[in-house]
Scaffold this motif. Structure first.
Motif, PDB file in Angstrom:
ATOM      1  N   MET A   1      -6.286   7.836  -1.178  1.00 62.47           N
ATOM      2  CA  MET A   1      -6.519   8.448  -2.494  1.00 62.47           C
ATOM      3  C   MET A   1      -7.424   7.576  -3.360  1.00 62.47           C
ATOM      4  O   MET A   1      -8.207   8.078  -4.142  1.00 62.47           O
ATOM      5  CB  MET A   1      -5.184   8.689  -3.219  1.00 62.47           C
ATOM      6  N   GLU A   2      -7.282   6.262  -3.234  1.00 63.46           N
ATOM      7  CA  GLU A   2      -8.178   5.347  -3.960  1.00 63.46           C
ATOM      8  C   GLU A   2      -9.438   5.167  -3.123  1.00 63.46           C
ATOM      9  O   GLU A   2      -9.376   4.587  -2.031  1.00 63.46           O
ATOM     10  CB  GLU A   2      -7.494   3.979  -4.153  1.00 63.46           C
TER      11      GLU A   2
ATOM     12  N   ILE B   1      -2.737  -1.511  -3.345  1.00 63.06           N
ATOM     13  CA  ILE B   1      -3.645  -0.637  -2.605  1.00 63.06           C
ATOM     14  C   ILE B   1      -3.264   0.820  -2.808  1.00 63.06           C
ATOM     15  O   ILE B   1      -2.113   1.197  -2.594  1.00 63.06           O
ATOM     16  CB  ILE B   1      -3.597  -0.983  -1.100  1.00 63.06           C
ATOM     17  N   GLY B   2      -4.240   1.641  -3.205  1.00 60.93           N
ATOM     18  CA  GLY B   2      -3.995   3.071  -3.375  1.00 60.93           C
ATOM     19  C   GLY B   2      -4.182   3.818  -2.064  1.00 60.93           C
ATOM     20  O   GLY B   2      -4.978   4.731  -1.949  1.00 60.93           O
ATOM     21  N   GLY B   3      -3.405   3.387  -1.089  1.00 60.30           N
ATOM     22  CA  GLY B   3      -3.452   4.010   0.234  1.00 60.30           C
ATOM     23  C   GLY B   3      -4.279   3.205   1.213  1.00 60.30           C
ATOM     24  O   GLY B   3      -5.440   2.886   0.959  1.00 60.30           O
TER      25      GLY B   3
ATOM     26  N   MET C   1       0.832  -1.203   0.000  1.00 63.02           N
ATOM     27  CA  MET C   1       0.000   0.000   0.000  1.00 63.02           C
ATOM     28  C   MET C   1       0.867   1.253   0.000  1.00 63.02           C
ATOM     29  O   MET C   1       0.435   2.315   0.430  1.00 63.02           O
ATOM     30  CB  MET C   1      -0.954  -0.016   1.192  1.00 63.02           C
ATOM     31  N   GLY C   2       2.110   1.077  -0.450  1.00 59.99           N
ATOM     32  CA  GLY C   2       3.032   2.202  -0.490  1.00 59.99           C
ATOM     33  C   GLY C   2       4.139   2.078   0.525  1.00 59.99           C
ATOM     34  O   GLY C   2       5.179   2.720   0.419  1.00 59.99           O
TER      35      GLY C   2
ATOM     36  N   PHE D   1      -9.364   8.027 -10.411  1.00 57.80           N
ATOM     37  CA  PHE D   1     -10.475   8.705  -9.732  1.00 57.80           C
ATOM     38  C   PHE D   1     -10.075   8.949  -8.281  1.00 57.80           C
ATOM     39  O   PHE D   1      -9.743   8.001  -7.572  1.00 57.80           O
ATOM     40  CB  PHE D   1     -11.723   7.812  -9.794  1.00 57.80           C
TER      41      PHE D   1
ATOM     42  N   GLN E   1       5.127   6.093  -3.433  1.00 59.51           N
ATOM     43  CA  GLN E   1       4.866   5.131  -2.351  1.00 59.51           C
ATOM     44  C   GLN E   1       3.700   4.266  -2.829  1.00 59.51           C
ATOM     45  O   GLN E   1       3.924   3.332  -3.590  1.00 59.51           O
ATOM     46  CB  GLN E   1       4.631   5.848  -1.023  1.00 59.51           C
ATOM     47  N   CYS E   2       2.452   4.615  -2.441  1.00 56.99           N
ATOM     48  CA  CYS E   2       1.354   3.791  -2.981  1.00 56.99           C
ATOM     49  C   CYS E   2       1.236   3.993  -4.479  1.00 56.99           C
ATOM     50  O   CYS E   2       0.843   3.088  -5.199  1.00 56.99           O
ATOM     51  CB  CYS E   2       0.039   4.057  -2.260  1.00 56.99           C
TER      52      CYS E   2
ATOM     53  N   TYR F   1      -0.762   5.866  -6.275  1.00 55.87           N
ATOM     54  CA  TYR F   1      -2.081   6.120  -6.878  1.00 55.87           C
ATOM     55  C   TYR F   1      -2.182   7.514  -7.490  1.00 55.87           C
ATOM     56  O   TYR F   1      -2.790   7.695  -8.532  1.00 55.87           O
ATOM     57  CB  TYR F   1      -3.160   5.916  -5.813  1.00 55.87           C
TER      58      TYR F   1
ATOM     59  N   ARG G   1      -1.491  11.592  -0.637  1.00 59.21           N
ATOM     60  CA  ARG G   1      -1.835  11.198   0.731  1.00 59.21           C
ATOM     61  C   ARG G   1      -0.667  10.495   1.427  1.00 59.21           C
ATOM     62  O   ARG G   1      -0.573  10.507   2.652  1.00 59.21           O
ATOM     63  CB  ARG G   1      -3.081  10.314   0.688  1.00 59.21           C
ATOM     64  N   CYS G   2       0.232   9.886   0.634  1.00 56.01           N
ATOM     65  CA  CYS G   2       1.421   9.264   1.226  1.00 56.01           C
ATOM     66  C   CYS G   2       2.450  10.318   1.632  1.00 56.01           C
ATOM     67  O   CYS G   2       3.376  10.010   2.386  1.00 56.01           O
ATOM     68  CB  CYS G   2       2.073   8.289   0.260  1.00 56.01           C
TER      69      CYS G   2
ATOM     70  N   TYR H   1      -4.522  -1.141  -9.433  1.00 58.64           N
ATOM     71  CA  TYR H   1      -5.070  -1.123  -8.068  1.00 58.64           C
ATOM     72  C   TYR H   1      -6.435  -1.812  -8.120  1.00 58.64           C
ATOM     73  O   TYR H   1      -6.959  -2.100  -9.200  1.00 58.64           O
ATOM     74  CB  TYR H   1      -5.215   0.321  -7.582  1.00 58.64           C
TER      75      TYR H   1
END
Lengths: 716, 154
Positions: free
Chosen positions: A343-344, A391-393, A71-72, B36, B95-96, B98, B132-133, A216
């Motif tokens: 974010m996701e 995972i987008g966060g 997830m990052g 999105f 990081q993530c 997205y 957000r990361c 994702y």
């Protein structure tokens, strides 16, 4: 409140290891441990797959089955590095695939297949190095047998076994190695010989992420799938009483409208159509017991518990006697609720068919996703296949799997069809599991420039009581006492308590969990005591750390690197905070400038001791990112309720830091241990207290509430 | 039926004209690199280029695209884009990941119109792209690195 997903299934979560308030490493690898299905298939196809994590295929590929979800936080690369160190293959040549749900992939630190609690590297440290060493040993033995030489005389370099001028690559040895017995007592490399761990390494998922090539959960599609948008009951815990879908059903592209109890879903050929059609629905809600919930009531509920004795987390000496003898310094600290804001947005693709249930989702907790999907589909968990995606966060939001249960419930209405549920951002904010609100009552007595007695009572709702009921014992939720049970300071008289007080809001694990709430109260109050004692806040803390050399070292290092001075000059100030969390020691100095009308955060300077830094660049990245997460709750953001509804809805009214608000963040790594500590959440908790303490040093105004803007501090 | 100029090709779509470009790209055309995030032009995850200008595709109806050239992360190419992505690799930004498609699109647009942006100009151009990361420091460093890379190659 969200009902626990099939509690009987969740009871497998043996959180007994947490009862002491810390996590216990109790794992020993059984070489004959469970061998999951995909690995059996690898073996059937001729691959050498001696355990749950590795497959060396005759076609040349080396595959790592990653037991944790990316997830990052860098598990794909960090865990691959652990395996590669012992296997003897360049991590960049290892293909990483996501593990299915299987007991072999249980996180021993948490007792379930779960990614959280900054446990991934700590859990994998022994397992994956051992797994790599086992495989390497068998490959070497296969080569040695073929060459009829002693295995000890063979060497391994990047996937090739050598003896003299003879060479065999791992894939050439796969078939022979698979026939060898599992070795006992394989030796692991001493730290001095590490060639991968602690060395520079690009993230294995980095280049694809820069080019939009990573899928994702929200990106996964299936043939002929339908999209779903959901209109949830605006009040948490409410349900559909009646609905009229006649208008929505007439919209071109809409295929079906279904109630799933907690909301009404529109299924359509495209998500935008489904989303638009939500506006056509006429729903009568039974808003349930939380229909009138508001923020005043939430905080009144905490206030009502101030005289409750609570449970004792840590005690020493006779704090009560000291508080009776000398008038203690007293202060109250409060924290507002926070949303996760991944974010996701939450989403899930699900299919309920005769052959079982398939779920494609971004989740930190595939095992819970499996249980939730099984319950929603009315099948046994064994019939559910979880296809966990990047995972987008996460930040703890995706430990909850409400969106999985919803998607499966919707998909059940169209058997055999795949259904992709996507939440709007507004619903993501309004239907989160929030960081708990907290009220902390602090008391302290200072004598001869030191803390003589410290009292703390935290009043807050319990996340664990909802998620893992067995994790609450004798009034103590192990995840509410982080930073308290393992307080680093030597103080003669301690009375540290916790009171579980429900407030009618569903609360969830939010990156660093109670460490952040407790550190705000403890480290801010420690600053108050230092000032009461007339001591420099760094020196004051150091006097209590004689028995904590690693904690001392990071505090001294952060102060030195920041150029710490108690009085650095006009319109400039420092604040400090220090703690141990996730088996890692950390200290932070915040530097600010300006005045009370506009406090400007100039710099954050961390010193962190994670024992061993497995992937140093990503330790820095996690600390920097953690600090930005810490700023969310420190600066201005909060979730509030009115008439049973969350008042915030998007990134405009629940702000997360933007580029302009993030100062330089220096990270100094100290390696003071003999095994890695956690790192994913370590950057979060000290930001609020260090910033509050710096703001006090600058302005003379002590703010005891989060977000700090609530206490009258304005930020530039 | 609408014909889009997308990543250097003409592409037909039967999406309704009021459909946001984001969902045309993702659901109708299968280009899911554009993300999105908010649906309200607040986060920048959906950033694409229209005739080289960064726009939020989540609030851009298909009907507003017209004859403008649409570029997404899948079609992003050229000297500046390559320098940006190479810098992102070198600095290890994601990081993530997205938000990174949108970050890369925004940074490429910035460096195309301003070859040596100052810190203040970077902040101004990137302020609408949330991460957000919290990779902002590395995003800033990567934009500076890409600018240097471009200068060295001219």
């Amino acid at each position: 409140m969200n009902a626990p997903v099939d509690v009987s299934r969740r009871r497998f979560l043996q959180v007994a290891a947490l009862a002491g308030g810390g996590l216990v490493l109790g794992f020993r690898l059984d070489p004959a441990a469970a061998r999951p299905g995909a690995q059996s298939m690898e073996r059937a196809q001729g691959a050498f797959a001696p355990n749950a994590w590795i497959a060396v295929r005759p076609d040349g590929r080396v595959r790592f089955v990653c037991p944790r979800n990316e997830m990052g936080q860098d598990v794909y690369t960090s865990l691959t590095m652990l395996l590669a160190e012992e296997l003897g293959v360049d991590p960049r040549r290892i293909e990483v695939v996501q593990a299915e749900v299987d007991p072999a992939y249980v996180n021993s630190l948490l007792g379930a297949q779960i990614t959280g609690g900054s446990t991934s590297v700590r859990d994998a440290w022994d397992k994956l190095r051992h797994a790599g060493a086992t495989a390497r040993t068998m490959l070497v033995e296969a080569a040695a047998a073929q060459w009829q030489v002693p295995a000890q005389q063979c060497t391994v370099a990047d996937g090739v076994v050598a003896h003299g001028d003879k060479r065999l690559a791992f894939p050439q040895l796969a078939t022979a190695a698979a026939k060898r017995p599992l070795p006992h007592d394989v030796a692991l490399k001493p730290r001095a010989r590490f060639a991968v761990i602690g060395k520079p390494m690009p993230r294995l998922d980095g280049a694809d992420k820069v080019r939009g090539r990573v899928l994702y959960g929200i990106d996964v599609t299936a043939p002929d799938m339908l999209y779903a948008a959901l209109l949830p009951c605006p009040a948490h815990g409410g349900k559909v009483a009646a609905f009229d879908a006649a208008t929505a059903e007439k919209r071109p592209g809409v295929r079906k409208v279904v109630s799933i109890g907690e909301g009404v879903a529109v299924l359509a050929d495209h998500w935008w159509t489904a989303r638009q059609a939500l506006a056509d629905l006429r729903v009568q809600w039974d808003e349930g017991p939380n229909a009138r919930l508001d923020n005043a009531a939430i905080h009144a509920a905490l206030e009502a518990a101030v005289d409750h004795p609570g449970a004792v987390v840590k005690s020493a000496g006779d704090a009560a006697a000291e508080f009776a003898r000398a008038k203690p310094i007293e202060a109250r600290y409060t924290s507002q609720m926070l949303a996760h804001m991944t974010m996701e947005p939450q989403n899930c693709l699900a299919r309920v068919g005769d052959d079982g249930v398939d779920v494609w989702a971004s989740t930190q907790f595939p095992q819970a996703a499996q249980a939730a999907a099984a319950q929603a589909a009315g099948v046994q968990p064994e019939r559910v296949r979880i296809h966990a995606q990047q995972i987008g966060g996460g930040f703890g939001r995706r430990l909850d799997v409400d969106y999985v249960a919803q998607a499966v419930a919707i998909a059940r209405a169209v058997p055999g069809k795949s259904v992709k549920l996507i939440w709007t951002r507004e619903d993501d904010v309004r239907h989160d599991f929030y960081r708990p609100p907290a009220l902390d009552l602090m008391r302290g007595v200072v004598r001869d420039g030191r803390v003589l007695a410290l009292g703390k009572k935290m009043i807050s709702p319990s996340i664990t009581a909802r998620m893992f009921p067995d994790g609450v014992k004798d009034g103590i939720d192990a995840f509410m006492v982080e930073g308290v049970a393992n307080l680093t300071y030597a103080i003669p008289h301690l009375d540290l308590r916790v009171v579980i007080q429900e407030v009618g809001v569903r609360v969830g694990y939010w990156r660093s969990v109670s460490n952040a709430l407790n550190a705000f109260a403890i480290e801010s109050f420690m600053d108050e005591l230092a000032h009461a004692a007339g001591r420099d806040p760094v020196a004051f803390r150091l006097t209590m750390l004689d028995a904590q050399p690693r904690q001392r070292a990071v505090l001294e290092r952060a102060a030195k690197e920041a150029g710490w001075r108690a009085k650095p000059g006009k319109r400039r100030a420092f604040g400090v905070a220090s703690m141990e969390c996730y088996d890692t020691h950390v200290a932070l100095v915040a530097e600010v400038s300006g005045d009370a009308r506009a406090v400007k955060l100039e710099r954050l300077v961390f010193a962190v001791d994670p024992g061993i830094a497995v992937h140093p660049d990503q330790v820095v990245a996690q600390m920097q990112g953690g600090a930005v997460t810490g700023l969310i709750g420190a600066l201005r953001s909060k979730v509030t309720f009115k008439d049973g509804r969350v008042e915030q809805s998007n990134f405009d009214d629940f702000a997360i830091p933007r580029m302009a608000e993030v100062p330089p963040i220096d990270v100094h790594i100290v390696e003071g241990g003999d095994r890695p500590g956690g790192i994913g959440e370590v950057g979060v908790p000290l930001v609020a207290p260090a910033l509050a303490n710096a703001a006090f040093a600058l302005t003379g105004k002590r703010v005891r509430s989060l977000p700090l803007t609530d206490g009258g501090i304005a930020f530039a | 039926m609408t014909t889009l100029k997308l990543n250097g090709r003409a592409v037909d779509t039967d999406a309704a004209p009021d459909t946001p470009l984001l969902w045309v790209l993702r659901d109708h055309l299968g280009l899911v690199g554009t993300k999105f995030g908010c649906g309200a032009a607040l986060c920048g995850a959906c950033t694409v280029h229209l005739d080289g200008q960064p726009v939020r595709s989540c609030v851009t109806p298909l009907s507003a695209v017209g004859a403008q050239e649409v570029t997404t992360i899948e079609g992003l190419d050229g000297r500046v884009a390559q320098a940006v992505q190479a810098a992102w690799d070198a600095v290890q930004v994601p990081q993530c990941g997205y938000c990174q498609s949108g970050q890369v699109m925004a940074a490429t647009a910035l460096l195309t119109r301003n070859a040596r942006p100052s810190d203040a100009e970077i902040t101004e151009a990137m302020q609408g792209n949330l991460c957000r990361c919290g990779t902002y420091l590395r995003i800033r460093a990567a934009i500076h690195a890409a600018a240097k890379r471009l200068e060295a190659s001219t």
